[in-house]
Design a protein around this motif. Structure first.
Motif, PDB file in Angstrom:
ATOM      1  N   UNK A  62       0.819  -1.200   0.000  1.00  0.00           N
ATOM      2  CA  UNK A  62       0.000   0.000   0.000  1.00  0.00           C
ATOM      3  C   UNK A  62       0.855   1.253   0.000  1.00  0.00           C
ATOM      4  N   UNK A  63       0.192   2.390   0.095  1.00  0.00           N
ATOM      5  CA  UNK A  63       0.882   3.672   0.105  1.00  0.00           C
ATOM      6  C   UNK A  63       1.449   3.962   1.493  1.00  0.00           C
ATOM      7  N   UNK A  64       2.570   4.656   1.571  1.00  0.00           N
ATOM      8  CA  UNK A  64       3.117   5.019   2.885  1.00  0.00           C
ATOM      9  C   UNK A  64       2.280   6.098   3.549  1.00  0.00           C
ATOM     10  N   UNK A  65       2.331   6.157   4.868  1.00  0.00           N
ATOM     11  CA  UNK A  65       1.610   7.188   5.609  1.00  0.00           C
ATOM     12  C   UNK A  65       2.123   8.571   5.249  1.00  0.00           C
ATOM     13  N   UNK A  66       1.231   9.523   4.984  1.00  0.00           N
ATOM     14  CA  UNK A  66       1.631  10.846   4.505  1.00  0.00           C
ATOM     15  C   UNK A  66       1.261  11.959   5.468  1.00  0.00           C
ATOM     16  N   UNK A  67       0.816  11.649   6.670  1.00  0.00           N
ATOM     17  CA  UNK A  67       0.426  12.667   7.629  1.00  0.00           C
ATOM     18  C   UNK A  67       1.598  12.959   8.561  1.00  0.00           C
ATOM     19  N   UNK A 114       1.647  14.724  11.249  1.00  0.00           N
ATOM     20  CA  UNK A 114       1.315  14.778  12.676  1.00  0.00           C
ATOM     21  C   UNK A 114       1.379  13.415  13.345  1.00  0.00           C
ATOM     22  N   UNK A 115       1.211  12.359  12.601  1.00  0.00           N
ATOM     23  CA  UNK A 115       1.302  11.021  13.188  1.00  0.00           C
ATOM     24  C   UNK A 115       2.706  10.476  12.919  1.00  0.00           C
ATOM     25  N   UNK A 116       3.622  10.768  13.813  1.00  0.00           N
ATOM     26  CA  UNK A 116       5.018  10.390  13.602  1.00  0.00           C
ATOM     27  C   UNK A 116       5.236   8.880  13.649  1.00  0.00           C
ATOM     28  N   UNK A 117       4.322   8.149  14.270  1.00  0.00           N
ATOM     29  CA  UNK A 117       4.513   6.699  14.344  1.00  0.00           C
ATOM     30  C   UNK A 117       4.233   6.010  13.015  1.00  0.00           C
ATOM     31  N   UNK A 118       3.434   6.610  12.126  1.00  0.00           N
ATOM     32  CA  UNK A 118       3.123   5.953  10.867  1.00  0.00           C
ATOM     33  C   UNK A 118       3.587   6.748   9.649  1.00  0.00           C
ATOM     34  N   UNK A 119       4.212   7.908   9.832  1.00  0.00           N
ATOM     35  CA  UNK A 119       4.642   8.707   8.684  1.00  0.00           C
ATOM     36  C   UNK A 119       5.746   7.981   7.913  1.00  0.00           C
ATOM     37  N   UNK A 120       5.535   7.802   6.624  1.00  0.00           N
ATOM     38  CA  UNK A 120       6.522   7.168   5.761  1.00  0.00           C
ATOM     39  C   UNK A 120       6.573   5.654   5.845  1.00  0.00           C
ATOM     40  N   UNK A 121       5.744   5.060   6.670  1.00  0.00           N
ATOM     41  CA  UNK A 121       5.757   3.601   6.813  1.00  0.00           C
ATOM     42  C   UNK A 121       4.614   2.983   6.012  1.00  0.00           C
TER      43      UNK A 121
END
Length: 84
Positions: free
Chosen positions: A52-57, A59-66
Motif C-alpha cells: 500500500x501507500x506510505x503514511x503521509x500525515x 502529525x502522526x510520527x509513528x506511521x509517517x513514511x511507513x
C-alpha cells in the motif's frame, strides 16, 4: 510542523502496483443438448506482494513514511456449469 516547507506537491511516491490475471475455460459436450463447462480464474497469479501507500500525515510520527498495508494474495476461483 505547522509550516509548508519546501517539498513539492505529491512528492511522495509509493511502490508500484502490478499483477497478472488469467483464466481457463473448457466445455465438454455430454449428449445432444447437454454441456458441462469448467472454469478456473486466477487473480495475482505470480503471488507478487503489492504494498500500500506510505503514511503521509506529518502529525502522526509513528506511521509517517511507513507502509502498513498490502494488497490481496493470490485468489483462485473454480466453477462448473451444466447447461441443458
Amino acid at each position: 510542523l505547522g509550516t509548508f516547507g519546501n517539498s513539492g506537491r505529491n512528492s511522495m511516491i509509493g511502490p508500484s502496483d502490478w499483477g497478472t490475471d488469467a483464466g481457463l475455460l473448457k466445455n465438454f459436450p455430454i449428449t445432444h443438448g447437454y454441456n458441462v463447462a469448467f472454469k478456473a480464474e486466477f487473480f495475482n497469479l505470480p503471488n507478487h506482494t503489492n504494498f500500500g501507500e506510505p503514511g503521509a500525515t506529518f502529525t502522526s510520527t509513528s506511521s509517517f513514511g511507513k507502509i502498513q498495508s498490502a494488497g490481496s494474495p493470490r485468489v483462485i476461483q473454480l466453477s462448473g456449469r451444466l447447461t441443458f
